[in-house]
Scaffold this active site. Structure first.
Site, PDB file in Angstrom:
ATOM      1  N   VAL A  77       0.834  -1.210   0.000  1.00  0.00           N
ATOM      2  CA  VAL A  77       0.000   0.000   0.000  1.00  0.00           C
ATOM      3  C   VAL A  77       0.872   1.265   0.000  1.00  0.00           C
ATOM      4  O   VAL A  77       0.575   2.227  -0.719  1.00  0.00           O
ATOM      5  CB  VAL A  77      -0.980   0.007   1.198  1.00  0.00           C
ATOM      6  N   LYS A 136     -12.469  -5.432  11.042  1.00  0.00           N
ATOM      7  CA  LYS A 136     -13.198  -4.463  10.204  1.00  0.00           C
ATOM      8  C   LYS A 136     -14.648  -4.341  10.652  1.00  0.00           C
ATOM      9  O   LYS A 136     -15.221  -3.247  10.667  1.00  0.00           O
ATOM     10  CB  LYS A 136     -13.131  -4.904   8.742  1.00  0.00           C
ATOM     11  N   VAL A 151     -11.240  -0.233   6.232  1.00  0.00           N
ATOM     12  CA  VAL A 151     -12.304  -1.191   5.900  1.00  0.00           C
ATOM     13  C   VAL A 151     -12.642  -1.052   4.416  1.00  0.00           C
ATOM     14  O   VAL A 151     -12.868   0.055   3.924  1.00  0.00           O
ATOM     15  CB  VAL A 151     -13.586  -0.940   6.726  1.00  0.00           C
TER      16      VAL A 151
HETATM   17  P1  NAP Z   1       3.126  -4.859   3.446  1.00  0.00           P
HETATM   18  O1  NAP Z   1       3.160  -5.025   1.965  1.00  0.00           O
HETATM   19  O2  NAP Z   1       3.638  -5.965   4.291  1.00  0.00           O
HETATM   20  O3  NAP Z   1       3.882  -3.510   3.801  1.00  0.00           O
HETATM   21  C1  NAP Z   1       4.226  -3.135   5.092  1.00  0.00           C
HETATM   22  C2  NAP Z   1       5.525  -2.360   5.018  1.00  0.00           C
HETATM   23  O4  NAP Z   1       5.837  -1.891   6.319  1.00  0.00           O
HETATM   24  C3  NAP Z   1       6.697  -3.232   4.544  1.00  0.00           C
HETATM   25  O5  NAP Z   1       7.516  -2.485   3.698  1.00  0.00           O
HETATM   26  C4  NAP Z   1       7.366  -3.608   5.852  1.00  0.00           C
HETATM   27  O6  NAP Z   1       8.745  -3.859   5.716  1.00  0.00           O
HETATM   28  C5  NAP Z   1       7.132  -2.353   6.675  1.00  0.00           C
HETATM   29  N1  NAP Z   1       7.131  -2.648   8.094  1.00  0.00           N
HETATM   30  C6  NAP Z   1       6.278  -3.471   8.752  1.00  0.00           C
HETATM   31  N2  NAP Z   1       6.564  -3.483  10.066  1.00  0.00           N
HETATM   32  C7  NAP Z   1       7.626  -2.668  10.238  1.00  0.00           C
HETATM   33  C8  NAP Z   1       8.382  -2.289  11.371  1.00  0.00           C
HETATM   34  N3  NAP Z   1       8.112  -2.761  12.584  1.00  0.00           N
HETATM   35  N4  NAP Z   1       9.415  -1.433  11.189  1.00  0.00           N
HETATM   36  C9  NAP Z   1       9.695  -0.958   9.967  1.00  0.00           C
HETATM   37  N5  NAP Z   1       9.014  -1.277   8.847  1.00  0.00           N
HETATM   38  C10 NAP Z   1       7.979  -2.132   8.989  1.00  0.00           C
HETATM   39  O7  NAP Z   1       1.640  -4.572   3.943  1.00  0.00           O
HETATM   40  P2  NAP Z   1       0.494  -3.810   3.136  1.00  0.00           P
HETATM   41  O8  NAP Z   1      -0.313  -4.815   2.405  1.00  0.00           O
HETATM   42  O9  NAP Z   1       1.053  -2.655   2.423  1.00  0.00           O
HETATM   43  O10 NAP Z   1      -0.431  -3.344   4.375  1.00  0.00           O
HETATM   44  C11 NAP Z   1      -0.144  -2.177   5.095  1.00  0.00           C
HETATM   45  C12 NAP Z   1      -1.357  -1.840   5.959  1.00  0.00           C
HETATM   46  O11 NAP Z   1      -2.476  -1.622   5.115  1.00  0.00           O
HETATM   47  C13 NAP Z   1      -1.783  -2.936   6.928  1.00  0.00           C
HETATM   48  O12 NAP Z   1      -2.332  -2.353   8.074  1.00  0.00           O
HETATM   49  C14 NAP Z   1      -2.869  -3.666   6.153  1.00  0.00           C
HETATM   50  O13 NAP Z   1      -3.758  -4.365   6.984  1.00  0.00           O
HETATM   51  C15 NAP Z   1      -3.538  -2.497   5.483  1.00  0.00           C
HETATM   52  N6  NAP Z   1      -4.307  -2.794   4.295  1.00  0.00           N
HETATM   53  C16 NAP Z   1      -3.757  -3.535   3.299  1.00  0.00           C
HETATM   54  C17 NAP Z   1      -4.490  -3.764   2.154  1.00  0.00           C
HETATM   55  C18 NAP Z   1      -3.950  -4.594   1.018  1.00  0.00           C
HETATM   56  O14 NAP Z   1      -4.722  -4.954   0.127  1.00  0.00           O
HETATM   57  N7  NAP Z   1      -2.661  -4.918   0.989  1.00  0.00           N
HETATM   58  C19 NAP Z   1      -5.782  -3.247   2.039  1.00  0.00           C
HETATM   59  C20 NAP Z   1      -6.308  -2.472   3.099  1.00  0.00           C
HETATM   60  C21 NAP Z   1      -5.556  -2.255   4.220  1.00  0.00           C
HETATM   61  P3  NAP Z   1       9.286  -5.275   5.146  1.00  0.00           P
HETATM   62  O15 NAP Z   1       9.308  -5.153   3.676  1.00  0.00           O
HETATM   63  O16 NAP Z   1      10.627  -5.395   5.768  1.00  0.00           O
HETATM   64  O17 NAP Z   1       8.346  -6.337   5.650  1.00  0.00           O
HETATM   65  N1  HSE Z   2      -6.043  -8.677   3.570  1.00  0.00           N
HETATM   66  C1  HSE Z   2      -7.093  -7.741   3.437  1.00  0.00           C
HETATM   67  C2  HSE Z   2      -8.158  -8.327   2.573  1.00  0.00           C
HETATM   68  C3  HSE Z   2      -6.569  -6.478   2.819  1.00  0.00           C
HETATM   69  O1  HSE Z   2      -7.899  -9.325   1.901  1.00  0.00           O
HETATM   70  O2  HSE Z   2      -9.268  -7.801   2.562  1.00  0.00           O
HETATM   71  C4  HSE Z   2      -7.618  -5.398   2.779  1.00  0.00           C
HETATM   72  O3  HSE Z   2      -7.899  -4.939   4.053  1.00  0.00           O
END
Ligand code: NAP
Ligand code: HSE
Length: 439
Positions: A17, A217, A145
């Site tokens: 994201v 959510k 959400v």
């Molecule tokens: P992601 O791809 O795992 O990205 C998280 C990033 O944060 C990674 O670059 C990770 O580093 C870094 N990170 C995590 N913990 C850390 C720490 N303690 N210190 C420093 N860096 C840290 O996750 P994402 O999918 O982007 O999701 C991010 C947020 O958005 C989450 O809360 C998720 O629930 C929410 N979200 C995601 C989606 C979706 O579709 N992906 C949709 C809605 C909401 P590394 O590369 O080293 O792991």
């Molecule tokens: N892992 C979550 C999903 C990302 O699949 O809906 C969006 O919050």
């Protein structure tokens, strides 16, 4: 903010994201350049800092090119939290710890915060909103959400005039992607791996398939829509991991499909809530949701049902919601705050149920199952057995008339001990489509 026309963002997390946010923001920069945004009184948004562990990997990320050359890349979070050049901290790391402490530090430092972190907002939202209010800053979470679907601003701004009594639908894109692909014949493990590769799944995908992501959510939505502060740990969740191809075949025969459904309803001061796979009649709009689509249906006392639908997972749709929150702060929009009070959760519902068994065939099996159901007072509605399965591993289905879920749980516990039962029975609620009329 130092210069009224520029809002400076410090990004925590450059993953799926976070990096998509950089791309979406760059597209807005291009639009602003063409439209001369500042001259028209619109604030420009600029990322000044990106924090991530092992930050050198991130500097060379394909989407790093969307950021300005002078952006500060850092693995010291203080460089963001203590910087006078950051007005808004955008947290896109996920998880409770250390995200909570860092968001608190940002709010305490007088910075606005935007987050997509549903876990944090579900468990700690009430305290964090109070802290933001005390510090006179905003904590926005529109991406927490349903990804790119504006269900949070839609409820807060568009529906706060109604008395919402129920929310239901699909709030986990990964489960919907898995189940709708299985409906088309795909294999569970293969399609879960695809969801992980595409960036839909949480870091630990059991948060998706076991229902914890959807439950968080649901609690965020319950606070906003039902004004009910509920403990996520009290919401019963059921995994989708035991759903197999045979369930889709039997569901089809019953005029249904299978989806992970989250529902919460306010009934006389308590919240009836659950998350899990359900049989969804094909006449319900929920049955039409495919891929990462999310669908939230709110039921209001005065306005009736309202449906929110769109892409609920994935970097770009989610980044759109993050960008919209940052823009709202940049434009000085006032955040709607709705009251909520602590409420208890009950998991029990009265509904028709679907029970699927895999047995080593022999005489007396149906009689034994009927006996267990009769003991708890559940009435059988139908028995389905497709031909062609080998007797040494025979899947068949029993559906019940509306029965209390706790009764069925008790019956299923007894049935699991029957010597012919080869797998724990699968017990799913069948969603009842009821269109409530409004005057
Ligand atoms: P992601 O791809 O795992 O990205 C998280 C990033 O944060 C990674 O670059 C990770 O580093 C870094 N990170 C995590 N913990 C850390 C720490 N303690 N210190 C420093 N860096 C840290 O996750 P994402 O999918 O982007 O999701 C991010 C947020 O958005 C989450 O809360 C998720 O629930 C929410 N979200 C995601 C989606 C979706 O579709 N992906 C949709 C809605 C909401 P590394 O590369 O080293 O792991
Ligand atoms: N892992 C979550 C999903 C990302 O699949 O809906 C969006 O919050």
């Amino acid at each position: 903010m130092s210069d009224e026309s520029v809002v400076r963002v410090g990004l925590l997390g450059f993953g799926t994201v976070g990096s998509a946010f950089a791309e979406v923001l760059a597209a807005h920069g291009d639009l602003a350049a063409h439209g001369d945004a500042a001259a028209h009184g619109h604030a420009l948004v600029r990322v000044t800092h990106v924090f991530n562990r092992g930050v050198d990997r991130k500097r060379t990320h394909a989407r790093a090119k969307f950021l300005a050359k002078d952006v500060v890349w850092t693995q010291r979070v203080e460089d963001v939290l203590e910087s006078p050049d950051v007005d808004v901290v955008v947290e896109l790391m996920g998880g409770l710890d250390p995200a909570e402490g860092w968001i608190r530090a940002a709010l305490n430092a007088g910075k606005h915060v935007v987050t997509a972190n549903k876990l944090l907002i579900a468990y700690r939202g009430a305290e964090l909103f109070a802290l933001a209010a005390e510090k006179g800053v905003q904590l926005r979470y529109g991406a927490a959400v349903a990804g790119g679907v504006p269900v949070i601003p839609g409820i807060a701004q568009g529906l706060s005039g109604d008395v919402i009594t129920r929310i239901s639908g699909i709030v986990n894109g990964t489960c919907n992607f898995i189940l709708s692909s299985m409906e088309d014949g795909a294999d569970y493990s293969e399609v879960l791996a695809k969801a992980q590769a595409a960036g839909y799944a949480e870091t630990d995908p059991s948060a998706d398939v076991d229902g914890f992501d959807a439950r968080a959510k649901l609690c965020v939505l319950a606070r906003l829509a039902l004004h009910a502060e509920i403990d996520p740990d009290e919401v019963p969740t059921q995994t989708i991991a035991m759903i197999s191809a045979v369930d889709f075949a039997y569901a089809k025969e019953l005029g249904c499909t299978v989806r992970q459904v989250s529902r919460a309803e306010l009934i006389e001061g308590v919240v009836s809530a659950s998350v899990g796979p359900m049989l969804v009649p094909r006449t319900s709009p929920i049955a039409y949701s495919h891929g990462t689509q999310n669908m939230v249906v709110t039921s209001g006392k005065f306005g009736g049902d309202v449906v929110f639908s769109g892409h609920g997972a994935g970097g770009h749709p989610t980044a759109v919601a993050v960008m919209s929150d940052v823009r709202a702060i940049a434009e000085g929009s006032v955040q709607v705050r709705l009251p909520a009070q602590k409420m208890k959760v009950v998991g029990d519902v009265v509904a028709p149920h679907y029970l699927r068994f895999v047995v080593a065939d022999r005489p007396g099996i149906v009689a034994a199952i009927a006996g267990a159901l009769a003991k708890v007072g559940a009435n059988i509605d139908s028995i389905l057995q497709h031909r062609g399965f080998a007797g040494d591993r025979l899947p068949f289905v029993v559906t019940t008339e509306p029965s209390m879920s706790a009764w069925l749980k008790e019956a299923v516990e007894e049935m699991a001990g029957f010597d012919f039962m080869l797998e724990p029975p699968v017990c799913l609620q069948i969603l009842v489509v009821d269109d409530r009329d409004t005057d």
